[in-house]
Design a protein around this motif. Structure first.
Motif, mmCIF file in Angstrom:
data_model
loop_
_atom_site.group_PDB
_atom_site.id
_atom_site.type_symbol
_atom_site.label_atom_id
_atom_site.label_comp_id
_atom_site.label_asym_id
_atom_site.label_seq_id
_atom_site.Cartn_x
_atom_site.Cartn_y
_atom_site.Cartn_z
ATOM 1 N N LYS A 9 -6.811 1.928 -2.526
ATOM 2 C CA LYS A 9 -6.305 1.895 -1.201
ATOM 3 C C LYS A 9 -7.527 2.554 -0.437
ATOM 4 O O LYS A 9 -7.409 3.545 0.254
ATOM 5 N N THR A 35 -2.571 8.508 8.308
ATOM 6 C CA THR A 35 -1.203 8.423 7.714
ATOM 7 C C THR A 35 -1.324 7.991 6.421
ATOM 8 O O THR A 35 -0.462 8.564 5.576
ATOM 9 N N SER A 36 -1.995 7.166 6.054
ATOM 10 C CA SER A 36 -2.250 6.541 4.726
ATOM 11 C C SER A 36 -2.685 7.602 3.580
ATOM 12 O O SER A 36 -2.506 7.615 2.434
ATOM 13 N N LYS A 94 4.660 8.320 4.592
ATOM 14 C CA LYS A 94 3.231 7.781 5.271
ATOM 15 C C LYS A 94 3.300 8.898 6.255
ATOM 16 O O LYS A 94 4.334 9.028 7.049
ATOM 17 N N SER A 96 -0.062 10.547 2.927
ATOM 18 C CA SER A 96 1.069 10.371 2.222
ATOM 19 C C SER A 96 0.747 10.584 0.538
ATOM 20 O O SER A 96 1.446 11.119 -0.263
ATOM 21 N N GLY A 109 -2.050 1.741 -3.344
ATOM 22 C CA GLY A 109 -1.012 1.966 -2.519
ATOM 23 C C GLY A 109 0.084 0.621 -2.724
ATOM 24 O O GLY A 109 -0.336 -0.119 -3.753
ATOM 25 N N ALA A 135 -7.865 4.604 2.772
ATOM 26 C CA ALA A 135 -7.489 6.005 2.908
ATOM 27 C C ALA A 135 -8.719 7.081 2.384
ATOM 28 O O ALA A 135 -8.766 8.058 1.797
ATOM 29 N N HIS A 186 -0.357 2.571 11.629
ATOM 30 C CA HIS A 186 -1.468 2.426 10.534
ATOM 31 C C HIS A 186 -2.712 2.223 11.338
ATOM 32 O O HIS A 186 -3.151 1.401 12.323
ATOM 33 N N GLN A 220 0.703 -2.285 6.890
ATOM 34 C CA GLN A 220 -0.074 -2.283 8.083
ATOM 35 C C GLN A 220 1.093 -2.747 9.315
ATOM 36 O O GLN A 220 0.968 -2.030 10.398
ATOM 37 N N HIS A 277 -7.515 5.972 8.995
ATOM 38 C CA HIS A 277 -6.250 5.858 8.276
ATOM 39 C C HIS A 277 -5.689 7.243 7.885
ATOM 40 O O HIS A 277 -5.575 7.475 6.718
ATOM 41 N N ASN A 292 4.598 4.464 -0.194
ATOM 42 C CA ASN A 292 5.094 5.106 0.884
ATOM 43 C C ASN A 292 5.904 4.341 1.965
ATOM 44 O O ASN A 292 6.055 4.507 3.157
#
Length: 615
Positions: free
Chosen positions: A66, A30-31, A239, A34, A146, A69, A253, A181, A28, A177
């Motif tokens: 989260k 992109t998570s 994100k 952010s 998150g 991440a 995601h 999902q 992950h 963000n």
């Protein structure tokens, strides 16, 4: 670090998150991207942590709620010098310590396993409770969550509890963000919507741009200076921040970036910045464990005592002998009898009210700080917290859970209050221990024994009184059983636990009068089960009858059946269990209606023996 250096560190965390996910072919990134600036400022300016001494009593505690991440967390470990670059690129490989979601069993700097969203803040509350009420070393608890997981009810159980306890040593940082999902979150970038909710529970709130490192720095400072209430920092982020092709876009995601090399170039390329994380202040050791002998309560054979009473008295005695023992309850302490501990050790008692998820999470947090928690509620209500129990096992946490008011024997309250699935639920947990005592002295001994076990331990207790059949000096090893009736002429073995033990003994007496000698086994240890005793009984009597105040699926009967799953011949078996939906009735009427009272056991036993000798 100055502003420019913090920005560079944030970019390094993004690049390393991209690199790790690209090497794994999953993850992950992109998570992670952010929240990179939020992590950079925390790591460089505010976290106090000795990575060489993760057990340092003054260390701040960090929880990545989260957990998906995890590339960001591992990138931060690399920046702090705890991991090297080669290790970072083993992300998600077989045998790597860097799992898809972090666990403390692999990495000593991880407080709790995450990945089932909505659990990090509740566990953080438990850690903060330990810090504020027991440890008194001044450490802070930082929880990065998150925005998607704020839809979980457990988050709001935690929010209310933290404010009620005035946990000003707890800081929640929400990475808002906007994207979950499958698409946008419920409130998107509406920070005020989240702020209103936290404020309603009594939190101090700060709203910021989560990519403005100076604003982040000020917000952390504000949190540290806030007294009397927990702080939540609501950070508006994007994100996939920093890479135009993925930034703030749906559908990415849980996927590596389409072109990792190009993304890394866009982010400015790999870096090797090293952060000197602030060392924690000197602090005393958290606590020393008393070695005083446990003076357990004692009852005389023939007394009639509810096993829930024995639990409460034994727990209070254990608390006197061991100052690392703590107790939690879900606002039913007068029923579970945890109130006995609360009256004798109020400083180590935690009232969690009717919030079973938060109760178990707090127990996990307290266990992470070296405590030995006992958490109790009705057995039926522990089902609400099953995911927390499951994740506690993933964490390798050691905690004791106690479910009272088990089975139909509670009587008139009806099925909503009856724990009839709890043995199955707890037996299915990896590495768990499941105990179901039948009398007071046995209960007291098992309560004390649980303190020395590892993993998830579950004790099932009863509402009504049961006759004391064991002396106060009897031993009950975990994994054992007690043979209460036995002869070399036995033609049937009845296996029981809890309320069904006295019923089985009465049935054995009745069958003996009919010329059928019966062996009776009290299988108080449902997991691990006493296989040698069961196998010997099967060999010598040929027939096994299990009887339990529980559903037929997953309970005592299945535990006994699994003792014969190694390919050896199966004995003739039958099971008595609760197969109907109970109503309201007296305890005796409930047992009779369920077909698990002495008369039903005798009838089933006679039929089983007759079938075994039929031509």
């Amino acid at each position: 670090m100055n502003t420019g250096e913090l920005l560079e560190l944030g970019q390094q965390l993004r690049v390393d998150s991209v690199r790790a996910a690209d090497a794994a072919g999953s993850g992950h990134p992109t998570s992670s991207m952010s929240a990179a600036d939020l992590m950079a400022v925390l790591l460089a300016h505010h976290l106090r942590y000795d990575f060489d001494r993760p057990a340092h009593p003054g260390n701040d505690r960090f929880v990545l709620s989260k957990g998906h991440a995890s590339p960001l967390l591992y990138a931060a470990y690399r920046a702090a010098g705890a991991l090297d670059d080669d290790a970072l690129l083993t992300f998600r490989e077989l045998g790597s310590r860097l799992e898809g979601h972090p666990t403390p069993q692999r990495l000593p700097w991880v407080e709790t396993a995450t990945g089932s969203l909505g659990q990090g803040l509740p566990v953080g509350v438990g850690i903060a409770l330990s810090g504020k009420r027991l440890d008194h070393t001044g450490y802070r608890v930082w929880v990065l969550t998150g925005d998607s997981e704020l839809a979980e009810g457990s988050v709001w159980e935690a929010a209310e509890h933290a404010a009620y306890e005035h946990l000003d040593n707890l800081v929640a940082v929400v990475d808002v963000n906007r994207l979950g999902q499958r698409g946008p979150t419920r409130h998107g970038h509406d920070l005020d919507a989240y702020a209103r909710r936290f404020q309603a529970f009594g939190w101090h709130t700060v709203e910021i741009d989560g990519h403005d490192v100076d604003a982040i720095d000020r917000a952390y400072g504000e949190a540290l200076s806030t007294r009397g209430q927990p702080t939540v920092i609501l950070a508006r982020t994007l994100k996939g921040k920093g890479v135009e092709g993925v930034q703030d876009r749906e559908g990415l995601h849980g996927k590596p970036l389409p072109d990792a090399d190009e993304a890394i170039r866009e982010l400015g390329g790999p870096r090797a910045l090293r952060v000197e994380v602030h060392q924690p202040p000197a602090a005393r050791a958290l606590h020393s464990v008393s070695t005083a002998p446990v003076e357990l309560p004692r009852w005389d054979p023939g007394d009639e005592v509810p096993t829930r009473d024995a639990y409460g008295r034994a727990l209070a005695a254990l608390g006197t002998a061991r100052d690392d023992v703590v107790a939690l309850d879900g606002e039913v302490g007068d029923s579970t009898r945890t109130e006995f501990f609360a009256k004798e050790h109020p400083d180590r008692y935690f009232e969690c009210y009717i919030a079973e998820q938060q109760m178990v999470a707090a127990a996990v947090g307290l266990a992470a700080r070296g405590r030995v928690p006992y958490a109790a509620t009705f057995a039926a209500f522990l089902t609400r917290a099953h995911d927390f129990v499951r994740m506690a096992s993933v964490s390798g946490a050691s905690l004791n859970l106690v479910g009272s008011h088990a089975g139909v024997s509670i009587g008139q309250d009806g099925p909503s209050q009856m724990g009839l699935e709890d043995l199955a639920m707890m037996r299915a947990v990896h590495g768990s221990t499941v105990l179901h005592p039948c009398d007071a002295n046995q209960t007291a001994r098992l309560v004390a024994a649980m303190a020395g076990l590892d993993g998830i331990r579950y004790l099932r207790t009863l509402r009504g009184g049961t006759p004391v059949i064991y002396g106060p000096d009897e031993e009950f090893p975990v994994g054992g059983s007690k043979v209460l009736r036995s002869s070399d002429r036995d033609r049937l073995t009845v296996v029981a636990a809890g309320i069904t033990v006295p019923e089985a003994l009465a049935a054995a007496d009745a069958l003996a009068g009919d010329g059928i000698p019966v062996r009776v086994i009290d299988l108080y240890s449902v997991k691990p089960v006493d296989r040698p005793t069961l196998r010997l009984a099967a060999q010598e009597t040929g027939c096994l009858l299990t009887v339990e105040d529980h559903r037929p699926e997953g309970g005592l009967g299945d535990a006994v059946a699994e003792a014969f799953c190694d390919g050896r011949p199966q004995p003739r078996t039958a099971r008595l269990a609760v197969r109907t939906m109970p109503g309201s009735a007296s305890p005796a009427e409930q047992l009779r209606a369920a077909g698990i009272d002495a008369e039903s056991i005798a009838a089933a036993g006679k039929l089983l023996v007759e079938e075994a000798i039929a031509p």
